[in-house]
Design an enzyme around this catalytic site. Structure first.
Site, PDB file in Angstrom:
ATOM      1  N   GLN A 133      43.700  43.102  53.606  1.00  0.00           N
ATOM      2  CA  GLN A 133      44.265  41.612  53.617  1.00  0.00           C
ATOM      3  C   GLN A 133      44.228  40.379  53.798  1.00  0.00           C
ATOM      4  OE1 GLN A 133      47.612  40.309  50.988  1.00  0.00           O
ATOM      5  NE2 GLN A 133      45.714  40.279  48.545  1.00  0.00           N
ATOM      6  N   LYS A 178      42.255  39.020  44.808  1.00  0.00           N
ATOM      7  CA  LYS A 178      43.582  39.381  44.701  1.00  0.00           C
ATOM      8  C   LYS A 178      43.626  37.977  43.902  1.00  0.00           C
ATOM      9  CE  LYS A 178      47.726  42.323  44.345  1.00  0.00           C
ATOM     10  NZ  LYS A 178      49.165  41.172  43.711  1.00  0.00           N
ATOM     11  N   CYS A 233      49.210  34.673  46.736  1.00  0.00           N
ATOM     12  CA  CYS A 233      50.797  34.596  47.305  1.00  0.00           C
ATOM     13  C   CYS A 233      50.634  33.108  47.265  1.00  0.00           C
ATOM     14  CB  CYS A 233      50.975  35.195  48.555  1.00  0.00           C
ATOM     15  SG  CYS A 233      52.040  34.664  49.707  1.00  0.00           S
ATOM     16  N   GLY A 265      52.621  48.120  42.669  1.00  0.00           N
ATOM     17  CA  GLY A 265      53.522  47.578  44.121  1.00  0.00           C
ATOM     18  C   GLY A 265      55.174  47.446  44.295  1.00  0.00           C
ATOM     19  N   ARG A 266      56.202  47.003  44.127  1.00  0.00           N
ATOM     20  CA  ARG A 266      57.318  47.257  44.337  1.00  0.00           C
ATOM     21  C   ARG A 266      58.160  49.410  43.756  1.00  0.00           C
ATOM     22  NH1 ARG A 266      60.199  42.313  41.501  1.00  0.00           N
ATOM     23  NH2 ARG A 266      58.205  42.386  40.539  1.00  0.00           N
ATOM     24  N   HIS A 276      46.565  40.208  39.152  1.00  0.00           N
ATOM     25  CA  HIS A 276      48.803  40.063  39.195  1.00  0.00           C
ATOM     26  C   HIS A 276      48.751  39.570  37.582  1.00  0.00           C
ATOM     27  CE1 HIS A 276      52.406  39.629  41.037  1.00  0.00           C
ATOM     28  NE2 HIS A 276      52.623  39.666  39.668  1.00  0.00           N
ATOM     29  N   PRO A 299      49.291  45.964  48.770  1.00  0.00           N
ATOM     30  CA  PRO A 299      49.788  45.005  49.945  1.00  0.00           C
ATOM     31  C   PRO A 299      50.590  44.453  49.651  1.00  0.00           C
ATOM     32  CG  PRO A 299      47.944  43.103  49.106  1.00  0.00           C
ATOM     33  CD  PRO A 299      48.167  44.261  47.880  1.00  0.00           C
ATOM     34  N   MET A 300      51.980  44.422  50.885  1.00  0.00           N
ATOM     35  CA  MET A 300      53.801  43.865  50.482  1.00  0.00           C
ATOM     36  C   MET A 300      53.736  43.480  51.820  1.00  0.00           C
ATOM     37  SD  MET A 300      55.090  46.236  47.615  1.00  0.00           S
ATOM     38  CE  MET A 300      54.470  47.837  48.224  1.00  0.00           C
ATOM     39  N   MET A 301      54.318  42.034  51.883  1.00  0.00           N
ATOM     40  CA  MET A 301      54.325  41.712  53.392  1.00  0.00           C
ATOM     41  C   MET A 301      56.029  41.951  54.020  1.00  0.00           C
ATOM     42  SD  MET A 301      52.483  39.557  54.465  1.00  0.00           S
ATOM     43  CE  MET A 301      53.160  38.829  55.772  1.00  0.00           C
TER      44      MET A 301
END
Length: 323
Positions: free
Chosen positions: A65, A134, A95, A228-229, A166, A12-14
């Site tokens: 999420q 997470k 986060c 992720g990225r 993470h 999940p990436m804002m």
């Protein structure tokens, strides 16, 4: 380890993993488990912003999420997510942003495992789909393995069966969210140890994973890998991972774009601006000749009035010649 339902996940990436991004990622990776951007329980319950739950049937399996720390509110939000069709509800305990901390959720909750446990129990009572968590390996000065061990034991007691970790701790003061993704050192061994000590738990590792070789190496130690990225900036890596794990034939980049066409044209007909979709496609030719030109054509043209599929055809044209 054999491939399981969490072998490959996309984080999940804002501001990134919206429904358009997830549709594209599903084409690249038929087996990946997709995750929404974090949605706060307050936005769903108090703000009634149920539009945030919109997704396409092609995205499944896809997890919602949630961010929050109020058990009742999270339970209601989780129920909304299940009713909307999500396959899993994931609680964000990782986060590090100031905005998240001010709402008493995200990574700061690692200091309060009992609160997280209460939240998980309330959500599990409200839904019939898995509730997962997470987290980070630690937060601020609370970063001994014993702290992570206690957090994990509390999650198991609450009924958690899947923990996404993470492999960096979070600094809640002094580092920006971007810096928190890069500066705290990675400690994969700590996550591996967690799997060894809690073999009944499905452990998914996240953080700094960028290549197929990385994925395969981690899967010898844990149950799943979350990209992720790397999956966003170089999305074609997902196709390579699919080929390595599942023997899927490697599609061409052009084929992937052509398979996006029906979705794009349907969204344009709904009134969606092309730029909201093409921003997720910019990295498709990363590392290939002409990648910069592809990005430039899409970036400069997608925001113009009337921009449609023809712009993508124009962006693809030089790549066809190069191929």
């Amino acid at each position: 380890m054999e491939n399981g339902p969490y072998s490959i996940c996309i984080a999940p990436m804002m501001d990134w993993t919206d429904r358009h991004c997830r549709y594209f990622h599903r084409l690249l990776s038929p087996h990946a488990r997709l995750y929404t951007e974090m949605v706060t329980s307050a936005a769903l319950v108090r703000g009634r912003q149920l539009r945030l739950l919109e997704h396409s049937q092609q995205e499944h399996p896809v997890a919602l999420q949630l961010g929050g720390s109020d058990p009742h509110e999270l339970a209601v939000a989780a129920r909304y997510g299940m009713d909307a069709g999500y396959d899993e509800i994931n609680l964000n305990v990782g986060c590090p942003s100031d905005r998240v901390q001010s709402g008493r959720f995200g990574a700061c909750l690692m200091r309060e495992p009992a609160v997280v446990g209460d939240c998980v129990k309330a959500m599990r009572d409200a839904v019939d789909v898995p509730v997962t968590v997470k987290c980070r390996i630690g937060v601020d000065d609370q970063d001994e393995y014993a702290d992570l061990q206690h957090f994990t034991e509390t999650m198991i007691d609450a009924g958690v069966e899947v923990l996404v970790v993470h492999a960096r701790k979070a600094w809640l003061k002094g580092l920006s969210p971007k810096e928190n993704r890069e500066i705290p050192p990675l400690d994969y061994e700590r996550v591996y140890r967690l799997k060894r000590e809690f073999p009944q738990l499905v452990i998914v590792i996240n953080g700094g994973i960028t290549t197929v070789e990385d994925v395969l190496a981690h899967l010898t130690q844990v149950d799943g890998v979350m990209l992720g990225r790397a999956a966003y900036h170089d999305p074609y890596v997902l196709a390579h991972v699919e080929a390595a794990l599942y023997g899927e034939p490697l599609p061409t980049r052009e084929d992937l774009l052509l398979r996006m066409r029906p979705y794009i044209e349907a969204e344009l007909a709904r009134g969606t601006a092309l730029k909201h979709i093409t921003r997720h496609l910019l990295g498709l030719y990363q590392g290939e000749p002409g990648a910069r030109g592809f990005r430039r054509r899409l970036s400069e043209g997608a925001h113009l009035a009337g921009a449609d599929w023809g712009l993508i055809e124009q962006a693809m044209a030089p790549q066809r010649v190069a191929a």
